[in-house]
Design a protein around this motif. Sequence first.
Motif, PDB file in Angstrom:
ATOM      1  N   PRO A   1      12.972  40.218  69.391  1.00  0.00           N
ATOM      2  CA  PRO A   1      13.281  40.767  70.723  1.00  0.00           C
ATOM      3  C   PRO A   1      12.432  40.158  71.843  1.00  0.00           C
ATOM      4  O   PRO A   1      12.951  39.841  72.924  1.00  0.00           O
ATOM      5  N   ASP A   2      11.133  39.970  71.601  1.00  0.00           N
ATOM      6  CA  ASP A   2      10.284  39.363  72.623  1.00  0.00           C
ATOM      7  C   ASP A   2      10.610  37.883  72.822  1.00  0.00           C
ATOM      8  O   ASP A   2      10.554  37.372  73.950  1.00  0.00           O
ATOM      9  N   MET A   3      10.959  37.193  71.751  1.00  0.00           N
ATOM     10  CA  MET A   3      11.368  35.797  71.891  1.00  0.00           C
ATOM     11  C   MET A   3      12.646  35.691  72.713  1.00  0.00           C
ATOM     12  O   MET A   3      12.806  34.779  73.532  1.00  0.00           O
ATOM     13  N   LEU A   4      13.535  36.649  72.500  1.00  0.00           N
ATOM     14  CA  LEU A   4      14.789  36.688  73.243  1.00  0.00           C
ATOM     15  C   LEU A   4      14.526  36.874  74.739  1.00  0.00           C
ATOM     16  O   LEU A   4      15.090  36.160  75.584  1.00  0.00           O
ATOM     17  N   ARG A   5      13.661  37.807  75.067  1.00  0.00           N
ATOM     18  CA  ARG A   5      13.320  38.028  76.484  1.00  0.00           C
ATOM     19  C   ARG A   5      12.668  36.787  77.088  1.00  0.00           C
ATOM     20  O   ARG A   5      12.945  36.411  78.237  1.00  0.00           O
ATOM     21  N   TRP A   6      11.779  36.159  76.317  1.00  0.00           N
ATOM     22  CA  TRP A   6      11.108  34.952  76.802  1.00  0.00           C
ATOM     23  C   TRP A   6      12.110  33.833  77.059  1.00  0.00           C
ATOM     24  O   TRP A   6      12.090  33.193  78.122  1.00  0.00           O
ATOM     25  N   ALA A   7      13.004  33.582  76.104  1.00  0.00           N
ATOM     26  CA  ALA A   7      13.976  32.499  76.251  1.00  0.00           C
ATOM     27  C   ALA A   7      14.906  32.753  77.432  1.00  0.00           C
ATOM     28  O   ALA A   7      15.108  31.873  78.283  1.00  0.00           O
ATOM     29  N   HIS A   8      15.455  33.939  77.494  1.00  0.00           N
ATOM     30  CA  HIS A   8      16.384  34.250  78.576  1.00  0.00           C
ATOM     31  C   HIS A   8      15.675  34.280  79.920  1.00  0.00           C
ATOM     32  O   HIS A   8      16.268  33.928  80.953  1.00  0.00           O
ATOM     33  N   GLY A   9      14.405  34.671  79.931  1.00  0.00           N
ATOM     34  CA  GLY A   9      13.635  34.647  81.173  1.00  0.00           C
ATOM     35  C   GLY A   9      13.408  33.246  81.699  1.00  0.00           C
ATOM     36  O   GLY A   9      13.109  33.062  82.887  1.00  0.00           O
TER      37      GLY A   9
ATOM     38  N   ASN B   1      19.558  45.936  64.138  1.00  0.00           N
ATOM     39  CA  ASN B   1      18.266  46.308  64.712  1.00  0.00           C
ATOM     40  C   ASN B   1      18.205  45.981  66.201  1.00  0.00           C
ATOM     41  O   ASN B   1      17.697  46.768  67.006  1.00  0.00           O
ATOM     42  N   LEU B   2      18.738  44.816  66.580  1.00  0.00           N
ATOM     43  CA  LEU B   2      18.730  44.431  67.993  1.00  0.00           C
ATOM     44  C   LEU B   2      19.602  45.377  68.821  1.00  0.00           C
ATOM     45  O   LEU B   2      19.304  45.639  70.000  1.00  0.00           O
ATOM     46  N   SER B   3      20.661  45.895  68.214  1.00  0.00           N
ATOM     47  CA  SER B   3      21.578  46.785  68.936  1.00  0.00           C
ATOM     48  C   SER B   3      20.910  48.097  69.344  1.00  0.00           C
ATOM     49  O   SER B   3      21.408  48.792  70.236  1.00  0.00           O
ATOM     50  N   ARG B   4      19.823  48.439  68.709  1.00  0.00           N
ATOM     51  CA  ARG B   4      19.084  49.639  69.099  1.00  0.00           C
ATOM     52  C   ARG B   4      18.289  49.423  70.384  1.00  0.00           C
ATOM     53  O   ARG B   4      17.905  50.383  71.046  1.00  0.00           O
TER      54      ARG B   4
END
Length: 341
Positions: free
Chosen positions: A183-191, A224-227
């Motif tokens: 989840p944090d990697m996702l936020r970092w990449a999209h950011g 898990n990500l859907s939560r």
Amino acid sequence: MPDDIVLPDRATMTDPFGRDITYLRVSVTDRCDFRCTYCMSEQMTFLPKKDLLSLEELDRLCTVFIEKGVRKLRLTGGEPLVRKNIMHLIAQLGRHIEAGALEELTLTTNGSQLTRFAKDLHAAGVRRINVSLDTLDADKFKSITRWGDLKRVLDGIDAAQNAGLAIKINAVALKGFNEAEIPDMLRWAHGRDMDMTVIETMPMGEIDEDRTDRYLPLSLLRANLSREFTLTDIPFKTGGPARYVEIAETGGRLGFITPMTHNFCESCNRVRLTCTGTLYMCLGQDDAADLRDPLRASEGNELVGAAIDEAIGRKPKGHDFVIDRRTNRPAVSRHMSVTGG
């Protein structure tokens, strides 16, 4: 238009199941400056350099494929940017972009050489790359790559973006290693305006650990990500096997590559060429065709063209990967670094 390019009337290669083969992945080297634990043994035995196709031979083979209908070309490894004089090949292949015969020239890299090559890649016609990155924790990164330096990779990503290259982050989802970090990697990449794709580990080649200890089904990861995020399926495609969702909270895209839980064979438009001139029609099958001998047997391309046609004519419908404790051997014996990721 360069004199040595023949623009076909949108030629096509069609396999026995009606799939047009438009995407060629080329492993330019089996060598890498990392030793990722799920990909390689630490003490790898690499191919003798004498067995490798020359850069000129790789260029010639790629050109034949393009004339036969390939529209997307991805260079892989190993780590493609560690091959000596690799930018000469990339610059040569860029002429097909300029001529309109090739729609996209791209590569998958671990990012370690991007500070050195990012500007040259853009100048050669590359506009988008994939960077393999499984964690943003420097200690964990060192642990899983064995030889890697996270700062060097992050600096390379900066250099690539500054050079005008779009980046997609590829992360192998590994149980007990990075599942909580995604989840944090996702936020970092999209950011940073980068798409991200998560990939299931695949049973290819003998490694130093038990893959069942690391295997994480992406169906579980998605649940898990859907939560935490709102995931909406979208029809976005890049030419590869990923199925994409849009993340409402970040505005970015996340891809899932699921060779284990839901293989993507029904729409497969890809073949893979190794640095020795072996063509694999399927990532998960051992059937292959030798293109090196026909390539070297004549200055013309008739023999190698016929060998390619014969190989496409026996491309299988799909693969059957299995990871469980009853299946202790890899599905195929070759390492991913040989075939090209």
